[in-house]
Design an enzyme around this catalytic site. Structure first.
Site, PDB file in Angstrom:
ATOM      1  N   ASP A 129     119.713  17.597  30.008  1.00  0.00           N
ATOM      2  CA  ASP A 129     118.647  16.995  29.215  1.00  0.00           C
ATOM      3  C   ASP A 129     119.050  15.648  28.637  1.00  0.00           C
ATOM      4  O   ASP A 129     120.198  15.216  28.756  1.00  0.00           O
ATOM      5  CB  ASP A 129     118.241  17.955  28.075  1.00  0.00           C
ATOM      6  CG  ASP A 129     119.442  18.592  27.391  1.00  0.00           C
ATOM      7  OD1 ASP A 129     119.275  19.645  26.750  1.00  0.00           O
ATOM      8  OD2 ASP A 129     120.554  18.048  27.519  1.00  0.00           O
ATOM      9  N   ASP A 153     117.710  29.514  18.569  1.00  0.00           N
ATOM     10  CA  ASP A 153     116.438  30.179  18.860  1.00  0.00           C
ATOM     11  C   ASP A 153     116.384  30.642  20.306  1.00  0.00           C
ATOM     12  O   ASP A 153     115.320  30.896  20.843  1.00  0.00           O
ATOM     13  CB  ASP A 153     115.259  29.239  18.574  1.00  0.00           C
ATOM     14  CG  ASP A 153     115.343  27.963  19.396  1.00  0.00           C
ATOM     15  OD1 ASP A 153     114.449  27.110  19.256  1.00  0.00           O
ATOM     16  OD2 ASP A 153     116.294  27.825  20.198  1.00  0.00           O
ATOM     17  N   HIS A 181     117.045  29.099  23.072  1.00  0.00           N
ATOM     18  CA  HIS A 181     116.602  28.201  24.134  1.00  0.00           C
ATOM     19  C   HIS A 181     117.771  27.730  24.984  1.00  0.00           C
ATOM     20  O   HIS A 181     118.906  27.673  24.519  1.00  0.00           O
ATOM     21  CB  HIS A 181     115.830  27.000  23.574  1.00  0.00           C
ATOM     22  CG  HIS A 181     116.693  26.014  22.828  1.00  0.00           C
ATOM     23  ND1 HIS A 181     116.479  25.707  21.515  1.00  0.00           N
ATOM     24  CD2 HIS A 181     117.740  25.249  23.216  1.00  0.00           C
ATOM     25  CE1 HIS A 181     117.365  24.816  21.121  1.00  0.00           C
ATOM     26  NE2 HIS A 181     118.136  24.516  22.139  1.00  0.00           N
ATOM     27  N   GLU A 239     112.312  25.186  24.700  1.00  0.00           N
ATOM     28  CA  GLU A 239     112.072  25.833  23.419  1.00  0.00           C
ATOM     29  C   GLU A 239     111.267  27.118  23.597  1.00  0.00           C
ATOM     30  O   GLU A 239     110.672  27.332  24.651  1.00  0.00           O
ATOM     31  CB  GLU A 239     111.309  24.877  22.493  1.00  0.00           C
ATOM     32  CG  GLU A 239     111.876  23.474  22.491  1.00  0.00           C
ATOM     33  CD  GLU A 239     112.946  23.267  21.429  1.00  0.00           C
ATOM     34  OE1 GLU A 239     112.639  22.593  20.432  1.00  0.00           O
ATOM     35  OE2 GLU A 239     114.062  23.766  21.600  1.00  0.00           O
TER      36      GLU A 239
END
Lengths: 341, 343
Positions: B140, B209, B211, B216
């Site tokens: 990313d 979380d 991800h 996400e």
């Protein structure tokens, strides 16, 4: 690996295993160079997809920019204030020798001298870059003759001058030519000095305050007219006083025009200034500190007699004395790496 | 008692979740697994081949390699980083990459893989590993952040990895968050991966979380490389890198999709620290769920989760004991550790 040259075909050198001076710290980073220019290796990697053609192992050394000495009166038997026929030879000799000490550019300094000396010496060398042959010549530093009698230091009294008209005529009469001059030291309390300061600044010559008994407001006035340097802070000026800090007060003055910095030379040999005084100056105004050697003819030579312009100097041990003058005027003969740390 | 063929411990593990399959078996009416060759629709950039693109039954022939999740638990961060680095090293050396056959490696950023990168650099410096014939694809990058910004992932990769090794700059691929046409940039990235022959080993991390990359919660489990708007939590968590000024934190990113990572031959997820423990629990002990996107790798035939003790704090004691009991098997993957010097 296939060729990477998208911007230039010139080979790229990567200096590894070294420390570089960057952002005011010594960092463990490689230095990348192409055609004499330092590269941003990240840009090289992502933009050009480039890589090094040769790697040089620096064995944990430091790579730093070369020193610039703006106050050096001579060395190795050469006295810049002598009316020599071949000034170039003398300057070149010193230029080559100081390269060994890491100095890559310098301003040969002339102490107070009769006009004949300036008229003879100044036209002989033009500003030129350095190289493997020696440090670069940035222009002369003329320390005097427009300085204070009370703060003449080792300068000969009979050749001190004042400003008669306050204009270019005074300068021309004293110096002859200003073409190869980078810096002039003068005492701002001398009448009609402001216009001289402006005149010099307009020609791109740095005006430095020194050998002076000026008070703070006279010094600030000179700065407002364009002065931007102080010659060997603390030496040959009034000492700092809490009700009138004098020239020293420029370090923290609030009358400095916005966007401008006042720089100050310091002889950091532990003799001209007490290290505590040096630290006070540095803490008060760290970004203005400039180390200078104020080295003399005797630098690099064994004890004996040498000249400093119109004076005679005697070297005894690590001290130099102007013959005929009392001890306070002694100077230490200076070699860079002894006091740069 | 003999463990069931799927490889789980006895007594009701793995749990059946509400959303996904408990173990490979007959496909139920679940969109994530309902696919047949007839309904297969290859998207640009995907690897078309004998395996189905969607996450159903995968048959990737690989001799001597069981299809199973490996949970490798090391005592602390340093040991976990070292194990992961050794595994990557062995995979590259064993692969014997050359000018005709590059080893493709997917790479993460962040604090978790930092120790692993340090170790890999050490292996390169010792002459045991070379990245000359390795192609890398990062997961990313932020959108709109200048590439030279210290917080950009380009800067991270350069400072923490690329500048210390011998990788060819042309083989180090990172998404360009400043491209004129972001969608085109994402599609081109997928094509570059395909052109390189797909990813051999994709290394990734996990967010608190759950991800992976910037996928996400709520990201599609079959997603491809695309632009993603960052969750508020992520922006707040990143503020510390931007002088605690929320207005300076990027709000969008380009990220590989869950599907993109699933396409890799092998996936290795690094998870360290107690703050990741709950995410790890959700990823491997609960079902496949798009709110915890790392859980998608339950349906990849070759996943390794490398973690430290702290990251296992939310797992069942039984799970931890089972996998710790397998460490002697896991350690065979990194011992002996191979070197190019021996080739």
């Amino acid at each position: 690996m296939p060729s990477n040259k998208s911007v230039s075909d010139a080979p790229i050198s990567q200096f590894t295993n070294c420390r570089i001076l960057r952002e005011h710290t010594l960092q463990r980073e490689d230095l990348w160079v192409r055609e004499g220019k330092i590269l941003d290796p990240e840009k090289l990697f992502f933009d050009e997809q480039g890589y090094a053609d040769q790697q040089v192992d620096c064995e944990a050394s430091i790579i730093a920019p070369g020193f610039i000495d703006v106050q050096i009166n001579g060395g190795y038997g050469v006295d810049f204030s002598q009316p020599s026929e071949d000034v170039t030879a003398g300057v070149s000799l010193v230029a080559k020798k100081i390269l060994e000490h890491g100095v890559t550019s310098f301003c040969p300094t002339l102490v107070t001298s009769p006009p004949a000396v300036y008229h003879k010496v100044l036209p002989q060398i033009k500003v030129h870059d350095g190289g493997p042959h020696g440090a670069g010549f940035l222009g002369f530093h003329l320390e005097g003759p427009f300085i204070s009698l009370e703060k003449k230091g080792a300068h000969p009294e009979r050749y001190l001058r004042t400003f008669r008209s306050g204009g270019i005529e005074d300068l021309m009469e004293a110096y002859g030519s200003l073409d190869n001059v980078a810096m002039v030291t003068l005492a701002p309390e001398l009448p009609r000095s402001q216009s001289v300061v402006r005149e010099l600044c307009q020609r791109g010559i740095t005006v430095s305050l020194g050998h002076s008994v000026a008070n703070l407001s006279q010094a600030e006035d000179a700065v407002q007219h364009g002065a931007s340097f102080i010659t060997h802070l603390f030496n040959a000026m009034l000492p700092f006083h809490h009700r009138d800090p004098g020239i020293v007060g420029l370090l923290t003055s609030d009358q400095i025009p916005a966007g401008r910095t006042v720089f100050y030379g310091m002889i950091a040999d532990g003799i001209h200034t007490n290290p505590a005084a040096l630290r006070i100056a540095h803490r008060a105004h760290p970004s203005g500190l400039v180390l200078v050697t104020d080295a003399i003819t005797a630098m690099g030579l064994p004890p004996g007699h040498h000249t400093l312009g119109q004076q005679v100097i005697e070297i005894q041990g690590l001290h130099a004395y102007v013959t005929g003058l009392p001890l306070p005027y002694s100077r230490r003969w200076l070699i860079n790496d002894e006091f740069v740390s | 008692m003999v463990p069931p063929a799927g490889g789980g411990p006895t007594g009701g593990w793995p749990r059946v979740s509400r959303s996904g399959l408990a173990r490979p078996g007959p496909a139920r009416s679940n969109p994530a697994t309902m696919c047949s060759p007839a309904s297969f629709d290859p998207r640009p950039g995907s690897r078309v081949g004998p395996q189905l693109r969607c996450t159903g039954r995968r048959h990737v022939p690989r001799s001597g390699f069981n299809s199973r999740m490996r949970l490798v638990i090391l005592d602390d961060y340093d040991l976990a980083s070292e194990w992961a680095a050794k595994y990557i090293r062995n995979r590259i050396v064993e692969f014997k990459p050359s000018a005709d056959r590059y080893f493709t490696l997917g790479l993460p950023t962040g604090s978790t893989p930092y120790g692993c990168y340090q170790k890999l650099i050490e292996f390169y410096r010792n002459g045991d590993l070379s990245f000359k014939y390795v192609k890398t694809f990062n997961m990313d990058e932020y959108v709109g952040l200048p590439r030279a910004h210290p917080e950009s992932y380009h800067s991270y990769m350069w400072n923490n990895f690329f500048k210390h090794i011998d990788i060819d700059p042309a083989n180090a691929h990172i998404l360009d968050g400043n491209a004129e046409d972001l969608e085109a940039e994402c599609n081109a990235y997928e094509q570059k991966i395909a052109a390189a022959g797909g990813i051999e080993l994709f290394v990734g991390g996990i967010g608190p979380d759950g991800h992976i990359a910037f996928n996400e919660p709520g990201s599609s489990l079959v997603s491809r490389t695309r632009v993603k708007t960052l969750a508020k939590d992520t922006i707040v968590a990143n503020a510390r890198f931007f002088g605690n000024d929320l207005s300076k934190v990027p709000t969008m990113s380009l990220t590989v999709g869950v599907g993109t990572v699933m396409d890799a031959k092998e996936v290795m997820i690094l998870i360290t620290g107690a703050h990741k423990a709950f995410a790890l629990y959700k990823a491997i002990e609960e079902g496949v769920n798009h709110m915890w996107t790392v859980s998608a790798f339950q349906q990849h035939p070759h996943t390794i989760f490398v973690c430290d003790e702290d990251a296992t704090l939310e797992l069942r004691v039984k799970t931890v004991k089972y996998f710790k009991g397998l460490m002697h098997v896991h350690n065979k993957l990194v011992d002996p550790v191979l070197s190019i010097k021996d080739q």
